[in-house]
Design a protein around this motif. Sequence first.
Motif, PDB file in Angstrom:
ATOM      1  N   ILE A 163     -25.248 -66.092  47.421  1.00 48.89           N
ATOM      2  CA  ILE A 163     -25.276 -66.933  46.219  1.00 48.89           C
ATOM      3  C   ILE A 163     -24.016 -67.787  46.156  1.00 48.89           C
ATOM      4  N   LYS A 164     -22.862 -67.201  46.427  1.00 38.46           N
ATOM      5  CA  LYS A 164     -21.603 -67.952  46.413  1.00 38.46           C
ATOM      6  C   LYS A 164     -21.609 -69.046  47.468  1.00 38.46           C
ATOM      7  N   LYS A 165     -22.139 -68.746  48.651  1.00 41.09           N
ATOM      8  CA  LYS A 165     -22.195 -69.740  49.732  1.00 41.09           C
ATOM      9  C   LYS A 165     -23.119 -70.900  49.355  1.00 41.09           C
ATOM     10  N   CYS A 166     -24.212 -70.600  48.669  1.00 47.15           N
ATOM     11  CA  CYS A 166     -25.143 -71.644  48.249  1.00 47.15           C
ATOM     12  C   CYS A 166     -24.511 -72.562  47.206  1.00 47.15           C
ATOM     13  N   LEU A 167     -23.641 -72.019  46.384  1.00 49.06           N
ATOM     14  CA  LEU A 167     -22.955 -72.800  45.364  1.00 49.06           C
ATOM     15  C   LEU A 167     -21.828 -73.650  45.949  1.00 49.06           C
ATOM     16  N   ILE A 214     -32.765 -70.221  41.393  1.00 48.82           N
ATOM     17  CA  ILE A 214     -32.957 -69.340  42.539  1.00 48.82           C
ATOM     18  C   ILE A 214     -32.138 -68.080  42.310  1.00 48.82           C
ATOM     19  N   GLU A 215     -32.805 -66.941  42.424  1.00 46.13           N
ATOM     20  CA  GLU A 215     -32.148 -65.663  42.199  1.00 46.13           C
ATOM     21  C   GLU A 215     -32.073 -64.899  43.511  1.00 46.13           C
ATOM     22  N   GLY A 216     -30.976 -64.184  43.705  1.00 47.78           N
ATOM     23  CA  GLY A 216     -30.808 -63.373  44.897  1.00 47.78           C
ATOM     24  C   GLY A 216     -29.937 -62.167  44.613  1.00 47.78           C
ATOM     25  N   ASP A 217     -30.098 -61.132  45.442  1.00 44.99           N
ATOM     26  CA  ASP A 217     -29.349 -59.897  45.216  1.00 44.99           C
ATOM     27  C   ASP A 217     -28.150 -59.737  46.152  1.00 44.99           C
ATOM     28  N   ASN A 243     -34.705 -57.555  42.224  1.00 45.83           N
ATOM     29  CA  ASN A 243     -35.270 -58.283  43.353  1.00 45.83           C
ATOM     30  C   ASN A 243     -36.398 -57.479  44.010  1.00 45.83           C
ATOM     31  N   LYS A 244     -36.245 -56.159  44.074  1.00 47.31           N
ATOM     32  CA  LYS A 244     -37.301 -55.317  44.639  1.00 47.31           C
ATOM     33  C   LYS A 244     -38.571 -55.422  43.816  1.00 47.31           C
ATOM     34  N   ILE A 245     -38.413 -55.477  42.502  1.00 46.86           N
ATOM     35  CA  ILE A 245     -39.570 -55.594  41.619  1.00 46.86           C
ATOM     36  C   ILE A 245     -40.266 -56.938  41.844  1.00 46.86           C
ATOM     37  N   ALA A 246     -39.499 -58.013  41.932  1.00 45.90           N
ATOM     38  CA  ALA A 246     -40.084 -59.336  42.182  1.00 45.90           C
ATOM     39  C   ALA A 246     -40.805 -59.357  43.523  1.00 45.90           C
ATOM     40  N   HIS A 247     -40.205 -58.735  44.537  1.00 50.11           N
ATOM     41  CA  HIS A 247     -40.826 -58.666  45.866  1.00 50.11           C
ATOM     42  C   HIS A 247     -42.138 -57.888  45.812  1.00 50.11           C
ATOM     43  N   TYR A 277     -28.143 -78.984  51.634  1.00 51.05           N
ATOM     44  CA  TYR A 277     -28.735 -80.308  51.806  1.00 51.05           C
ATOM     45  C   TYR A 277     -29.877 -80.525  50.809  1.00 51.05           C
ATOM     46  N   LYS A 278     -30.716 -79.520  50.624  1.00 44.93           N
ATOM     47  CA  LYS A 278     -31.884 -79.643  49.749  1.00 44.93           C
ATOM     48  C   LYS A 278     -31.523 -79.623  48.265  1.00 44.93           C
ATOM     49  N   LYS A 279     -30.326 -79.140  47.928  1.00 48.26           N
ATOM     50  CA  LYS A 279     -29.907 -79.091  46.524  1.00 48.26           C
ATOM     51  C   LYS A 279     -29.974 -80.466  45.872  1.00 48.26           C
ATOM     52  N   SER A 280     -29.672 -81.503  46.636  1.00 47.45           N
ATOM     53  CA  SER A 280     -29.628 -82.855  46.071  1.00 47.45           C
ATOM     54  C   SER A 280     -31.015 -83.368  45.672  1.00 47.45           C
ATOM     55  N   GLY A 281     -32.073 -82.709  46.119  1.00 43.71           N
ATOM     56  CA  GLY A 281     -33.427 -83.123  45.779  1.00 43.71           C
ATOM     57  C   GLY A 281     -33.873 -82.686  44.397  1.00 43.71           C
ATOM     58  N   PHE A 282     -33.055 -81.890  43.715  1.00 45.11           N
ATOM     59  CA  PHE A 282     -33.395 -81.391  42.391  1.00 45.11           C
ATOM     60  C   PHE A 282     -32.484 -82.007  41.338  1.00 45.11           C
ATOM     61  N   GLN A 283     -33.052 -82.247  40.175  1.00 48.42           N
ATOM     62  CA  GLN A 283     -32.266 -82.750  39.045  1.00 48.42           C
ATOM     63  C   GLN A 283     -31.281 -81.676  38.588  1.00 48.42           C
ATOM     64  N   SER A 284     -31.750 -80.419  38.589  1.00 49.35           N
ATOM     65  CA  SER A 284     -30.932 -79.292  38.164  1.00 49.35           C
ATOM     66  C   SER A 284     -31.279 -78.090  39.038  1.00 49.35           C
ATOM     67  N   ILE A 285     -30.259 -77.426  39.548  1.00 52.31           N
ATOM     68  CA  ILE A 285     -30.482 -76.234  40.362  1.00 52.31           C
ATOM     69  C   ILE A 285     -29.426 -75.194  40.017  1.00 52.31           C
ATOM     70  N   GLN A 286     -29.877 -73.958  39.849  1.00 54.00           N
ATOM     71  CA  GLN A 286     -28.961 -72.862  39.546  1.00 54.00           C
ATOM     72  C   GLN A 286     -29.194 -71.739  40.545  1.00 54.00           C
ATOM     73  N   PHE A 287     -28.122 -71.158  41.020  1.00 55.47           N
ATOM     74  CA  PHE A 287     -28.186 -69.974  41.862  1.00 55.47           C
ATOM     75  C   PHE A 287     -27.632 -68.825  41.041  1.00 55.47           C
ATOM     76  N   LYS A 288     -28.372 -67.751  40.990  1.00 57.10           N
ATOM     77  CA  LYS A 288     -28.013 -66.658  40.083  1.00 57.10           C
ATOM     78  C   LYS A 288     -28.083 -65.322  40.823  1.00 57.10           C
ATOM     79  N   TYR A 289     -27.047 -64.516  40.671  1.00 58.31           N
ATOM     80  CA  TYR A 289     -27.033 -63.170  41.245  1.00 58.31           C
ATOM     81  C   TYR A 289     -27.830 -62.233  40.348  1.00 58.31           C
ATOM     82  N   ILE A 290     -28.698 -61.430  40.958  1.00 60.16           N
ATOM     83  CA  ILE A 290     -29.447 -60.409  40.226  1.00 60.16           C
ATOM     84  C   ILE A 290     -29.275 -59.076  40.946  1.00 60.16           C
ATOM     85  N   GLN A 291     -29.490 -57.989  40.231  1.00 53.99           N
ATOM     86  CA  GLN A 291     -29.371 -56.664  40.839  1.00 53.99           C
ATOM     87  C   GLN A 291     -30.494 -56.437  41.850  1.00 53.99           C
TER      88      GLN A 291
END
Length: 95
Positions: A22-26, A14-17, A62-66, A44-58
Amino acid sequence: MRLGLAMGVEKIEIEGDTSTIIKKCLSTTIEKLKIGAYIIDIQYKKSGFQSIQFKYIQRLTNKIAHKIASESLKRREEVYLEGFIAQICFGVAGI
């Protein structure tokens, strides 16, 4: 996250700007901000995944992805990045 869980996805990134979010999610601490309920839901939902990463992006990334997602919804079709991505990047970046 809900969609990933419903689809049976085991690994997710999961990427966010917003670095604060991002820090709170971690974190595993209880959140008291106005968005605390969302953070608790994410934690709570993090435990439903085998692997989850939260990543800061510029923010520009994020505007481009949107923009790509918005164009896809507008056209009611899947957007393939070949050729299309350059047009959107230039538009969002103001080039």
